[in-house]
Design an enzyme around this catalytic site. Structure first.
Site, PDB file in Angstrom:
ATOM      1  N   ASP A 191      16.138  27.409  39.161  1.00 11.48           N
ATOM      2  CA  ASP A 191      16.010  27.099  37.727  1.00 11.48           C
ATOM      3  C   ASP A 191      17.426  27.040  37.139  1.00 11.48           C
ATOM      4  O   ASP A 191      18.214  27.965  37.299  1.00 11.48           O
ATOM      5  CB  ASP A 191      15.188  28.206  37.052  1.00 11.48           C
ATOM      6  CG  ASP A 191      14.855  27.892  35.596  1.00 11.48           C
ATOM      7  OD1 ASP A 191      13.682  27.985  35.222  1.00 11.48           O
ATOM      8  OD2 ASP A 191      15.786  27.572  34.825  1.00 11.48           O
ATOM      9  N   ASP A 251      14.306  21.056  35.068  1.00 13.14           N
ATOM     10  CA  ASP A 251      15.356  21.973  35.546  1.00 13.14           C
ATOM     11  C   ASP A 251      14.864  22.988  36.574  1.00 13.14           C
ATOM     12  O   ASP A 251      15.534  23.970  36.836  1.00 13.14           O
ATOM     13  CB  ASP A 251      16.027  22.682  34.366  1.00 13.14           C
ATOM     14  CG  ASP A 251      15.283  23.907  33.892  1.00 13.14           C
ATOM     15  OD1 ASP A 251      14.049  23.916  33.957  1.00 13.14           O
ATOM     16  OD2 ASP A 251      15.952  24.864  33.468  1.00 13.14           O
ATOM     17  N   GLU A 252      13.707  22.722  37.170  1.00 11.45           N
ATOM     18  CA  GLU A 252      13.091  23.761  37.995  1.00 11.45           C
ATOM     19  C   GLU A 252      12.362  23.171  39.201  1.00 11.45           C
ATOM     20  O   GLU A 252      11.727  22.143  39.090  1.00 11.45           O
ATOM     21  CB  GLU A 252      12.054  24.423  37.091  1.00 11.45           C
ATOM     22  CG  GLU A 252      11.758  25.837  37.354  1.00 11.45           C
ATOM     23  CD  GLU A 252      10.914  26.369  36.206  1.00 11.45           C
ATOM     24  OE1 GLU A 252       9.872  26.946  36.493  1.00 11.45           O
ATOM     25  OE2 GLU A 252      11.297  26.190  35.025  1.00 11.45           O
TER      26      GLU A 252
HETATM   27  N1  DCP Z   1      12.906  23.221  26.644  1.00  8.60           N
HETATM   28  C1  DCP Z   1      12.464  22.674  25.446  1.00  8.60           C
HETATM   29  N2  DCP Z   1      11.562  23.371  24.664  1.00  8.60           N
HETATM   30  C2  DCP Z   1      11.120  24.600  25.052  1.00  8.60           C
HETATM   31  C3  DCP Z   1      11.552  25.150  26.276  1.00  8.60           C
HETATM   32  C4  DCP Z   1      12.460  24.429  27.053  1.00  8.60           C
HETATM   33  O1  DCP Z   1      12.873  21.564  25.100  1.00  8.60           O
HETATM   34  N3  DCP Z   1      10.256  25.275  24.260  1.00  8.60           N
HETATM   35  C5  DCP Z   1      13.892  22.460  27.463  1.00  8.60           C
HETATM   36  C6  DCP Z   1      15.299  22.892  27.130  1.00  8.60           C
HETATM   37  C7  DCP Z   1      15.722  23.745  28.281  1.00  8.60           C
HETATM   38  C8  DCP Z   1      14.904  23.187  29.440  1.00  8.60           C
HETATM   39  O2  DCP Z   1      13.690  22.702  28.851  1.00  8.60           O
HETATM   40  O3  DCP Z   1      17.118  23.704  28.519  1.00  8.60           O
HETATM   41  C9  DCP Z   1      14.604  24.240  30.490  1.00  8.60           C
HETATM   42  O4  DCP Z   1      13.846  25.288  29.926  1.00  8.60           O
HETATM   43  P1  DCP Z   1      13.976  26.782  30.397  1.00  8.60           P
HETATM   44  O5  DCP Z   1      12.783  27.503  29.896  1.00  8.60           O
HETATM   45  O6  DCP Z   1      14.259  26.840  31.869  1.00  8.60           O
HETATM   46  O7  DCP Z   1      15.218  27.360  29.576  1.00  8.60           O
HETATM   47  P2  DCP Z   1      16.756  27.133  29.733  1.00  8.60           P
HETATM   48  O8  DCP Z   1      17.109  26.404  30.981  1.00  8.60           O
HETATM   49  O9  DCP Z   1      17.270  26.514  28.479  1.00  8.60           O
HETATM   50  O10 DCP Z   1      17.312  28.627  29.794  1.00  8.60           O
HETATM   51  P3  DCP Z   1      17.240  29.699  30.970  1.00  8.60           P
HETATM   52  O11 DCP Z   1      18.671  29.991  31.302  1.00  8.60           O
HETATM   53  O12 DCP Z   1      16.565  30.876  30.336  1.00  8.60           O
HETATM   54  O13 DCP Z   1      16.470  29.094  32.079  1.00  8.60           O
HETATM   55 CA    CA Z   2      16.261  27.002  32.991  1.00 12.23          CA
HETATM   56 CA    CA Z   3      12.926  26.089  33.574  1.00 12.13          CA
END
Ligand code: DCP
Ligand code: CA
Ligand code: CA
Length: 357
Positions: free
Chosen positions: A19, A117-118
């Site tokens: 991730d 991203d996963e």
């Molecule tokens: N995303 C979004 N709306 C949300 C959750 C996520 O648009 N409610 C998008 C933005 C994030 C991406 O999806 O960058 C990946 O979500 P993640 O939940 O993996 O969160 P992040 O990658 O931003 O942070 P982390 O470091 O906690 O994984």
């Molecule tokens: Ca992420």
């Molecule tokens: Ca994610």
């Protein structure tokens, strides 16, 4: 074969979960290095606190102010008005994601992408030990950093659920292995909400049944499988397994998406709906005959207007072998939208099916 090469003795699997860290925001930091170290929010325009829409994500500096994904952008502005607010540049994030997982795929083609991203990788056949899997994990992290200048977190364990939990524990920038003998000990001490499928409602029920404000997985282990099925139906049986760190769901490899399509350019641009739909049906017939015997999971209609402006519309449905009438039923409304949404004449139409498998 050396002892470390011996295949997982109990036939246990080796699953890796990757991730990306604060994905959209990290890409923005990379593109704009002057923002590094400052709170950064990606999402709707806050319009000085009056904006509508939500936060997509934020970097860790912004999270310290309590900013979270999904929160109204106006609230994030109140929490940190000095943060840098950037719009979502989805085309860029998609491109970066494609490149990242192209790189990841080089390490194992047994990959299931879950979001931009996963992904999960099944390394069972590739490695003989969790140590070896960890080395692959480290290499993946290095490669992504080298090629994209982005960090990710990686979790490795004996199934998808535990690999994801390991990844959460590793966040940010880390790698964490939960070996099979550690699984039960680790999950038992976590809150019940770590189990996929346990949302606020289910948690509330467990809270009441256990008379605990913040029930742990350990507390929920007192229920028999029958009891859980009584409380939650079929899902209850799955919870019983998951409370013990078990999850048999496979890593679902994507198959290559293939399409079959055909286009027709009119000799003279036209607005005549009868003429257009009649050609359209012929196109569908041709495509149907080419795709015969294959499973179809979507259709795409293309329309190029007289000024060469070109648009596509698509719709998808459960994969299956469908007849020509079904394809006409799915495709025609898309075509009609093109004919009604513009007064321009039509130069070309196209019809395409997306195949499954
Ligand atoms: N995303 C979004 N709306 C949300 C959750 C996520 O648009 N409610 C998008 C933005 C994030 C991406 O999806 O960058 C990946 O979500 P993640 O939940 O993996 O969160 P992040 O990658 O931003 O942070 P982390 O470091 O906690 O994984
Ligand atoms: Ca992420
Ligand atoms: Ca994610």
């Amino acid at each position: 074969m050396t002892s470390s090469k011996r295949k997982n003795k109990k036939g246990e699997r080796v699953i890796l979960h990757i991730d990306m860290d604060y994905f959209f925001a990290q890409i923005e930091e990379r593109e704009n290095p002057q923002f590094r170290g400052k709170p950064l929010v990606v999402g709707a325009d806050p319009k000085k606190g009056k904006g509508r829409g939500v936060v997509s994500t934020s970097n860790y500096e912004a999270r310290e102010y309590g900013i979270k994904s999904g929160m109204p952008i106006s609230r994030s502005y109140k929490l940190c008005p000095d943060a840098i607010f950037l719009p979502v540049n989805m085309d860029l994030y998609k491109k970066v994601s494609e490149r990242i997982f192209g790189t990841v795929k080089e390490f194992s083609s047994k990959i299931e992408r879950i979001s931009l991203d996963e992904a999960y990788l099944d390394l069972s056949k590739k490695v003989g030990s969790f140590k070896e899997a960890e080395n692959i994990g480290k290499k993946i992290k290095e490669k992504i950093f080298e090629k994209e200048n982005l960090t990710c977190s990686i979790g490795i364990s004996k199934n998808k659920m535990m690999a994801k939990i390991a990844c959460e524990l590793a966040k940010p920038k880390g790698i964490r292995v939960i070996t099979p003998e550690k699984v039960v000990g680790i999950i038992s001490e976590m809150g019940v909400e770590v189990v996929p499928g346990i949302g606020p409602k289910t948690k509330d029920k467990l809270r009441k049944k256990l008379k605990k404000r913040d029930p742990k997985v350990r507390d929920a282990q007192i229920f028999s499988k029958e009891e859980l099925i009584n409380f939650f139906g079929k899902r209850g049986g799955e919870f019983y397994e998951k409370f013990r760190g078990k999850d048999s769901s496979p890593v679902k490899e994507e198959r290559e998406v293939k399409t079959i399509g055909k286009e027709h350019t009119f000799q003279q641009d036209t607005k005549n709906p009868r003429k257009i739909t009649s050609i359209f049906k012929q196109l569908i017939g041709d495509v149907y005959r080419q795709a015969k015997g294959r499973k179809v999971k979507g259709v795409t209609v293309t329309c190029r207007y007289e000024d060469f402006e070109t648009h596509t519309k698509q719709t998808s449905f459960p994969a299956g072998e469908y007849d020509e009438r079904f394809l006409i039923k799915k495709g025609t409304p898309l075509l009609l939208k093109f004919l009604t949404q513009s007064n321009k004449k039509v130069r070309l139409i196209g019809f395409r099916v997306t195949l499954y498998g």
